[in-house]
Design a protein around this motif. Sequence first.
Motif, PDB file in Angstrom:
ATOM      1  N   PRO A   1       0.813  -1.284  -0.124  1.00 18.58           N
ATOM      2  CA  PRO A   1      -0.072   0.093   0.005  1.00 18.58           C
ATOM      3  C   PRO A   1       0.957   1.410  -0.186  1.00 18.58           C
ATOM      4  CG  PRO A   1      -0.542  -1.725   1.538  1.00 18.58           C
ATOM      5  CD  PRO A   1       0.553  -2.113   1.150  1.00 18.58           C
ATOM      6  N   GLY A   2       0.394   2.380  -0.828  1.00 18.51           N
ATOM      7  CA  GLY A   2       1.002   3.491  -0.720  1.00 18.51           C
ATOM      8  C   GLY A   2       2.324   3.698  -1.806  1.00 18.51           C
ATOM      9  N   THR A   3       2.513   2.647  -2.300  1.00 18.40           N
ATOM     10  CA  THR A   3       3.718   2.725  -3.330  1.00 18.40           C
ATOM     11  C   THR A   3       3.060   3.093  -4.644  1.00 18.40           C
ATOM     12  OG1 THR A   3       3.164   0.205  -4.031  1.00 18.40           O
ATOM     13  CG2 THR A   3       5.005   0.584  -2.271  1.00 18.40           C
ATOM     14  N   PRO A   4       3.912   3.436  -5.796  1.00 26.08           N
ATOM     15  CA  PRO A   4       3.561   3.915  -7.036  1.00 26.08           C
ATOM     16  C   PRO A   4       3.018   2.714  -7.675  1.00 26.08           C
ATOM     17  CG  PRO A   4       5.815   4.760  -6.578  1.00 26.08           C
ATOM     18  CD  PRO A   4       5.186   3.877  -5.537  1.00 26.08           C
ATOM     19  N   THR A   5       3.469   1.394  -7.600  1.00 25.15           N
ATOM     20  CA  THR A   5       2.705   0.448  -8.138  1.00 25.15           C
ATOM     21  C   THR A   5       1.232  -0.024  -7.598  1.00 25.15           C
ATOM     22  OG1 THR A   5       4.708  -0.742  -8.733  1.00 25.15           O
ATOM     23  CG2 THR A   5       2.867  -2.026  -8.648  1.00 25.15           C
ATOM     24  N   ALA A   6       1.101   0.082  -6.244  1.00 23.09           N
ATOM     25  CA  ALA A   6      -0.348   0.200  -5.681  1.00 23.09           C
ATOM     26  C   ALA A   6      -1.490   1.113  -6.452  1.00 23.09           C
ATOM     27  CB  ALA A   6      -0.259   0.468  -4.403  1.00 23.09           C
ATOM     28  N   SER A   7      -0.752   2.420  -6.519  1.00 24.88           N
ATOM     29  CA  SER A   7      -1.632   3.358  -7.269  1.00 24.88           C
ATOM     30  C   SER A   7      -2.013   3.152  -9.126  1.00 24.88           C
ATOM     31  CB  SER A   7      -0.816   4.890  -7.248  1.00 24.88           C
ATOM     32  OG  SER A   7      -0.715   5.154  -5.840  1.00 24.88           O
ATOM     33  N   ALA A   8      -0.822   2.653  -9.581  1.00 20.02           N
ATOM     34  CA  ALA A   8      -0.982   2.012 -10.673  1.00 20.02           C
ATOM     35  C   ALA A   8      -2.017   1.073 -10.936  1.00 20.02           C
ATOM     36  CB  ALA A   8       0.306   1.454 -11.456  1.00 20.02           C
ATOM     37  N   LEU A   9      -1.976   0.164 -10.153  1.00 13.25           N
ATOM     38  CA  LEU A   9      -3.141  -1.010 -10.048  1.00 13.25           C
ATOM     39  C   LEU A   9      -4.417  -0.425  -9.982  1.00 13.25           C
ATOM     40  CD1 LEU A   9      -1.657  -3.904  -8.263  1.00 13.25           C
ATOM     41  CD2 LEU A   9      -1.816  -3.915 -10.570  1.00 13.25           C
ATOM     42  N   GLU A  10      -4.697   0.558  -9.039  1.00 13.76           N
ATOM     43  CA  GLU A  10      -5.664   1.335  -9.038  1.00 13.76           C
ATOM     44  C   GLU A  10      -6.489   1.962 -10.366  1.00 13.76           C
ATOM     45  OE1 GLU A  10      -8.239   1.441  -6.593  1.00 13.76           O
ATOM     46  OE2 GLU A  10      -7.025   0.223  -5.079  1.00 13.76           O
ATOM     47  N   LEU A  11      -5.307   2.676 -10.893  1.00 15.49           N
ATOM     48  CA  LEU A  11      -5.799   3.094 -12.227  1.00 15.49           C
ATOM     49  C   LEU A  11      -6.142   2.097 -13.280  1.00 15.49           C
ATOM     50  CD1 LEU A  11      -5.944   5.705 -14.090  1.00 15.49           C
ATOM     51  CD2 LEU A  11      -3.415   5.340 -14.591  1.00 15.49           C
ATOM     52  N   LEU A  12      -5.371   1.246 -13.358  1.00 19.84           N
ATOM     53  CA  LEU A  12      -5.579   0.101 -14.208  1.00 19.84           C
ATOM     54  C   LEU A  12      -6.858  -0.556 -13.873  1.00 19.84           C
ATOM     55  CD1 LEU A  12      -3.709  -1.425 -16.531  1.00 19.84           C
ATOM     56  CD2 LEU A  12      -3.261  -3.017 -14.899  1.00 19.84           C
ATOM     57  N   ARG A  13      -7.529  -0.785 -12.881  1.00 19.64           N
ATOM     58  CA  ARG A  13      -8.537  -1.425 -12.500  1.00 19.64           C
ATOM     59  C   ARG A  13      -9.694  -0.526 -13.230  1.00 19.64           C
ATOM     60  NH1 ARG A  13     -10.018  -2.723  -6.371  1.00 19.64           N
ATOM     61  NH2 ARG A  13      -9.986  -0.418  -6.214  1.00 19.64           N
ATOM     62  N   VAL A  14      -9.381   0.762 -13.229  1.00 21.52           N
ATOM     63  CA  VAL A  14     -10.597   1.618 -13.709  1.00 21.52           C
ATOM     64  C   VAL A  14     -10.270   1.673 -15.365  1.00 21.52           C
ATOM     65  CG1 VAL A  14     -10.988   4.223 -14.044  1.00 21.52           C
ATOM     66  CG2 VAL A  14     -10.594   3.294 -11.815  1.00 21.52           C
ATOM     67  N   THR A  15      -9.184   1.842 -15.833  1.00 23.37           N
ATOM     68  CA  THR A  15      -9.019   1.834 -17.315  1.00 23.37           C
ATOM     69  C   THR A  15      -9.211   0.301 -17.887  1.00 23.37           C
ATOM     70  OG1 THR A  15      -6.508   1.361 -17.214  1.00 23.37           O
ATOM     71  CG2 THR A  15      -7.402   3.440 -17.171  1.00 23.37           C
ATOM     72  N   GLY A  16      -9.053  -0.846 -17.291  1.00 24.26           N
ATOM     73  CA  GLY A  16      -9.321  -2.040 -17.927  1.00 24.26           C
ATOM     74  C   GLY A  16      -8.364  -2.310 -19.000  1.00 24.26           C
ATOM     75  N   LEU A  17      -9.014  -3.413 -19.767  1.00 29.36           N
ATOM     76  CA  LEU A  17      -8.301  -4.029 -20.832  1.00 29.36           C
ATOM     77  C   LEU A  17      -8.240  -2.965 -22.008  1.00 29.36           C
ATOM     78  CD1 LEU A  17      -6.649  -6.535 -21.852  1.00 29.36           C
ATOM     79  CD2 LEU A  17      -9.069  -7.497 -22.429  1.00 29.36           C
ATOM     80  N   GLU A  18      -7.070  -2.683 -22.529  1.00 28.50           N
ATOM     81  CA  GLU A  18      -6.884  -2.026 -23.926  1.00 28.50           C
ATOM     82  C   GLU A  18      -6.480  -2.936 -25.050  1.00 28.50           C
ATOM     83  OE1 GLU A  18      -8.127   1.021 -23.799  1.00 28.50           O
ATOM     84  OE2 GLU A  18      -8.368   1.313 -21.849  1.00 28.50           O
TER      85      GLU A  18
END
Length: 286
Positions: free
Chosen positions: A262-279
């Motif tokens: 938690p709190g790492t840049p990768t954790a934030s990236a996963l949150e963003l990826l969950r929103v953007t989904g599969l491209e």
Amino acid sequence: MENVDRAELAAVLRSARSRLTPADAGLPAGSRRQVPGLRREEVASLAGVSVDYIVRLEQGRGPKPSSQVLGALTRALRLPDADRDLVFRLAGSEPPQAGRIPMLIRPSVQRLLDRLTDLPVMVLSAKSDVLAWNPLSAALFGDFSAYPPAQRNVLWQRFLGTAPTRIVMSPDRAEDTAAACVGSLRATKADYPDDPDLTRLITELRTGSKHFDQLWRTGRSGSLNTLTKTIIHPDLGTLTLDCDTMLVPDSGQTILIYSAAPGTPTASALELLRVTGLESFTPTVE
């Protein structure tokens, strides 16, 4: 002689598709569903075949399905063993037998996969076939359904695949990991000596990859361990993820779970990826 009961096979497949809800298959329900069950295109995507192929099967037309396609279809339709065996027999093929690698995931494992929506998760067979995955895993690594079922295998992609990998390693670590992969497959061969699909996979890998053949000739066993993986994502850049493995008892299957502190840049990236989904990125598997 093919011995295919096309009419009955078509009826069984149509019925199985109508009974399966999007939630059962880990898919969003969407809107404007006029008939119960999954759509043909959803089954086709899950099984890695064309929509036209599903249409022909459900209309009692087309060639005899191969065992690989039957396995992919019965997994996509979440059929229990008895119904899976029926589909195989109606298609003129022998159902999976004792001593063969289990390729159907348990409903309890599927429920776990469906509930872990905030972490990338996938399920591998004993010979590293990608049997199931959740949307976040596809968003991280690419769309596994874009591969033919026979190529939806971690080792096949590692040694014979042509798509660029998203996982980066130092040369020494890459060699150690490759040796561990080959050693794990050798251990699987000892557990399932009569599995024909495993034999075909090993033959194809030894024939097509000098590197695999060299590692195979060392005669060493091995196992895959928990790793920290560095992934280069096309949109999000470099991600550092922990990869933990859970063994499914009596199946040889493993559940891979990727996470970040938690709190790492990768954790934030996963949150963003969950929103953007599969491209529409080139799919890669490791």
